[in-house]
Structures are given as structure tokens and as C-alpha cells.
Design a protein around this motif. Structure first.
Motif, PDB file in Angstrom:
ATOM      1  N   GLN A   1       2.300   9.653  -8.069  1.00 17.80           N
ATOM      2  CA  GLN A   1       3.622   9.343  -8.611  1.00 17.80           C
ATOM      3  C   GLN A   1       4.189   8.036  -8.084  1.00 17.80           C
ATOM      4  O   GLN A   1       5.329   7.683  -8.382  1.00 17.80           O
ATOM      5  CB  GLN A   1       4.588  10.509  -8.430  1.00 17.80           C
ATOM      6  CG  GLN A   1       4.966  10.834  -7.018  1.00 17.80           C
ATOM      7  CD  GLN A   1       6.038  11.893  -7.014  1.00 17.80           C
ATOM      8  OE1 GLN A   1       7.214  11.565  -6.974  1.00 17.80           O
ATOM      9  NE2 GLN A   1       5.638  13.145  -7.073  1.00 17.80           N
ATOM     10  N   GLY A   2       3.400   7.298  -7.331  1.00 17.85           N
ATOM     11  CA  GLY A   2       3.825   5.981  -6.867  1.00 17.85           C
ATOM     12  C   GLY A   2       4.615   5.978  -5.586  1.00 17.85           C
ATOM     13  O   GLY A   2       5.031   4.915  -5.122  1.00 17.85           O
TER      14      GLY A   2
ATOM     15  N   ASP B   1     -12.334  13.259  -3.581  1.00 19.92           N
ATOM     16  CA  ASP B   1     -12.695  12.913  -4.957  1.00 19.92           C
ATOM     17  C   ASP B   1     -11.498  12.612  -5.857  1.00 19.92           C
ATOM     18  O   ASP B   1     -11.670  12.032  -6.923  1.00 19.92           O
ATOM     19  CB  ASP B   1     -13.530  14.039  -5.591  1.00 19.92           C
ATOM     20  CG  ASP B   1     -14.903  14.160  -4.965  1.00 19.92           C
ATOM     21  OD1 ASP B   1     -15.363  13.187  -4.335  1.00 19.92           O
ATOM     22  OD2 ASP B   1     -15.518  15.240  -5.095  1.00 19.92           O
ATOM     23  N   ILE B   2     -10.300  12.999  -5.436  1.00 22.19           N
ATOM     24  CA  ILE B   2      -9.131  12.736  -6.279  1.00 22.19           C
ATOM     25  C   ILE B   2      -8.174  11.714  -5.666  1.00 22.19           C
ATOM     26  O   ILE B   2      -7.133  11.415  -6.243  1.00 22.19           O
ATOM     27  CB  ILE B   2      -8.366  14.037  -6.643  1.00 22.19           C
ATOM     28  CG1 ILE B   2      -7.797  14.706  -5.398  1.00 22.19           C
ATOM     29  CG2 ILE B   2      -9.241  14.960  -7.461  1.00 22.19           C
ATOM     30  CD1 ILE B   2      -6.810  15.823  -5.706  1.00 22.19           C
ATOM     31  N   MET B   3      -8.529  11.169  -4.517  1.00 24.40           N
ATOM     32  CA  MET B   3      -7.669  10.167  -3.881  1.00 24.40           C
ATOM     33  C   MET B   3      -7.676   8.891  -4.730  1.00 24.40           C
ATOM     34  O   MET B   3      -8.707   8.528  -5.288  1.00 24.40           O
ATOM     35  CB  MET B   3      -8.165   9.848  -2.464  1.00 24.40           C
ATOM     36  CG  MET B   3      -8.061  11.007  -1.485  1.00 24.40           C
ATOM     37  SD  MET B   3      -6.386  11.427  -0.988  1.00 24.40           S
ATOM     38  CE  MET B   3      -6.015  10.122   0.143  1.00 24.40           C
ATOM     39  N   PRO B   4      -6.543   8.195  -4.810  1.00 25.06           N
ATOM     40  CA  PRO B   4      -6.501   6.928  -5.538  1.00 25.06           C
ATOM     41  C   PRO B   4      -7.511   5.929  -4.961  1.00 25.06           C
ATOM     42  O   PRO B   4      -7.809   5.951  -3.756  1.00 25.06           O
ATOM     43  CB  PRO B   4      -5.070   6.438  -5.314  1.00 25.06           C
ATOM     44  CG  PRO B   4      -4.281   7.673  -5.029  1.00 25.06           C
ATOM     45  CD  PRO B   4      -5.228   8.573  -4.285  1.00 25.06           C
TER      46      PRO B   4
ATOM     47  N   SER C   1       0.857  -1.200   0.000  1.00 27.88           N
ATOM     48  CA  SER C   1       0.000   0.000   0.000  1.00 27.88           C
ATOM     49  C   SER C   1       0.882   1.235   0.000  1.00 27.88           C
ATOM     50  O   SER C   1       1.941   1.249   0.630  1.00 27.88           O
ATOM     51  CB  SER C   1      -0.907   0.021   1.236  1.00 27.88           C
ATOM     52  OG  SER C   1      -1.789  -1.083   1.218  1.00 27.88           O
ATOM     53  N   THR C   2       0.443   2.280  -0.706  1.00 29.01           N
ATOM     54  CA  THR C   2       1.266   3.489  -0.780  1.00 29.01           C
ATOM     55  C   THR C   2       0.538   4.766  -0.371  1.00 29.01           C
ATOM     56  O   THR C   2       1.188   5.739  -0.002  1.00 29.01           O
ATOM     57  CB  THR C   2       1.824   3.696  -2.208  1.00 29.01           C
ATOM     58  OG1 THR C   2       0.740   3.762  -3.128  1.00 29.01           O
ATOM     59  CG2 THR C   2       2.772   2.580  -2.598  1.00 29.01           C
ATOM     60  N   THR C   3      -0.773   4.789  -0.448  1.00 27.33           N
ATOM     61  CA  THR C   3      -1.496   6.029  -0.141  1.00 27.33           C
ATOM     62  C   THR C   3      -2.392   5.816   1.064  1.00 27.33           C
ATOM     63  O   THR C   3      -3.185   4.874   1.101  1.00 27.33           O
ATOM     64  CB  THR C   3      -2.334   6.489  -1.347  1.00 27.33           C
ATOM     65  OG1 THR C   3      -1.484   6.565  -2.493  1.00 27.33           O
ATOM     66  CG2 THR C   3      -2.939   7.862  -1.093  1.00 27.33           C
ATOM     67  N   PHE C   4      -2.245   6.722   2.041  1.00 23.45           N
ATOM     68  CA  PHE C   4      -2.945   6.590   3.304  1.00 23.45           C
ATOM     69  C   PHE C   4      -3.643   7.893   3.665  1.00 23.45           C
ATOM     70  O   PHE C   4      -3.013   8.959   3.657  1.00 23.45           O
ATOM     71  CB  PHE C   4      -1.957   6.225   4.421  1.00 23.45           C
ATOM     72  CG  PHE C   4      -1.186   4.964   4.127  1.00 23.45           C
ATOM     73  CD1 PHE C   4      -1.695   3.725   4.469  1.00 23.45           C
ATOM     74  CD2 PHE C   4       0.045   5.032   3.485  1.00 23.45           C
ATOM     75  CE1 PHE C   4      -0.983   2.560   4.185  1.00 23.45           C
ATOM     76  CE2 PHE C   4       0.762   3.875   3.196  1.00 23.45           C
ATOM     77  CZ  PHE C   4       0.244   2.640   3.543  1.00 23.45           C
TER      78      PHE C   4
END
Length: 140
Positions: free
Chosen positions: A101-102, A115-118, A24-27
């Protein structure tokens, strides 16, 4: 995943977090003011080997930290969107660039950018317990 920890147990909690959240990368970090969101991110950065001084991005909005993994330099972005009023302000600040950007990305007060979160964002909720411990709940 649920983790209960004290301030002294932060390093161990951070190590457990990274094992459980591998890949996981986005929190998105939720919790009341003073719940320890920034303190937890500092511990997570330390567990990854970040050498930079870590701190709250309340005024800078975005902090970037470097760490080495498998011989490569990688980034952790720590965002604090508390002061932003809307999604456009977030876009103007470069939030979307960080999110896509990963790199590992921690977003405190993510409400203005929901609304723009992965789609694979992990929701983290930090709660203050009566015994001076914290309870972290992670939901993928």
C-alpha cells in the motif's frame, strides 16, 4: 550502508538511517533473537515523529503507527512473522496488504513471505557485537 551504534546512539543511528534510506519503504529485518530488531524499529518510529506507543508485534503480528510528514498523516507497519508457519498464514493475516500500500513497512522474520516481498525490499541485518553495540547492514 553499515551503521555501528550503542543503545545511547540509537536516535542518531535512526536519523542516519532515514537519510541513507530516503525513498525506500519496505525493509526485511534479519538478526538473531535479541539482536535488537524491535528496539531499532522503535527508534526509527521515534525519528519519524510517531506519537503512539510502539512495541513488539509478536502476538498481534502487525502493528500500525501514524506519523505526519509534509502535513499528511502516513503509516508505518511493523510486522513480526516469527509465529507464522507459511505464506498462507501471512496472507490470511493481511501481510500482503501492508506490503503493497506504499506505506513504510518493517518485517521481522520475513522468511515465510520472501516470495511476495516487493522487488525493491531493502534487506537489513542486525548483529550483536562483543562491545554491546549493534551493527546494522543494509542492502538494497
Amino acid at each position: 550502508m553499515e551503521l555501528e551504534f550503542s543503545l545511547a546512539e540509537l536516535p542518531s543511528a535512526a536519523a542516519t538511517f532515514w537519510k541513507e534510506m530516503a525513498g525506500s519503504t519496505t525493509f526485511a529485518l534479519h538478526g538473531q533473537m535479541g539482536a535488537g530488531k524491535t528496539t531499532f524499529v522503535k527508534a526509527l518510529c521515534a525519528a519519524k515523529g510517531v506519537k503512539d506507543t510502539t512495541g513488539s508485534p509478536t502476538f498481534s503480528i502487525i502493528n500500525e503507527y501514524a506519523y505526519n510528514e509534509d502535513g499528511m498523516q502516513k503509516s508505518i507497519f511493523h510486522l513480526d512473522l516469527y509465529r507464522l508457519k507459511n505464506e498462507q498464514e501471512a496472507m490470511d493475516a493481511g501481510v500482503e496488504d501492508c506490503l503493497y500500500q506504499g506505506a513504510i513497512c518493517f518485517v521481522e522474520w520475513p522468511g515465510v513471505v520472501e516470495d511476495i516481498m516487493p522487488l525493491d525490499t531493502v534487506t537489513l541485518t542486525l548483529e550483536v557485537l562483543p562491545n554491546e553495540k549493534r551493527l546494522l547492514r543494509a542492502q538494497k
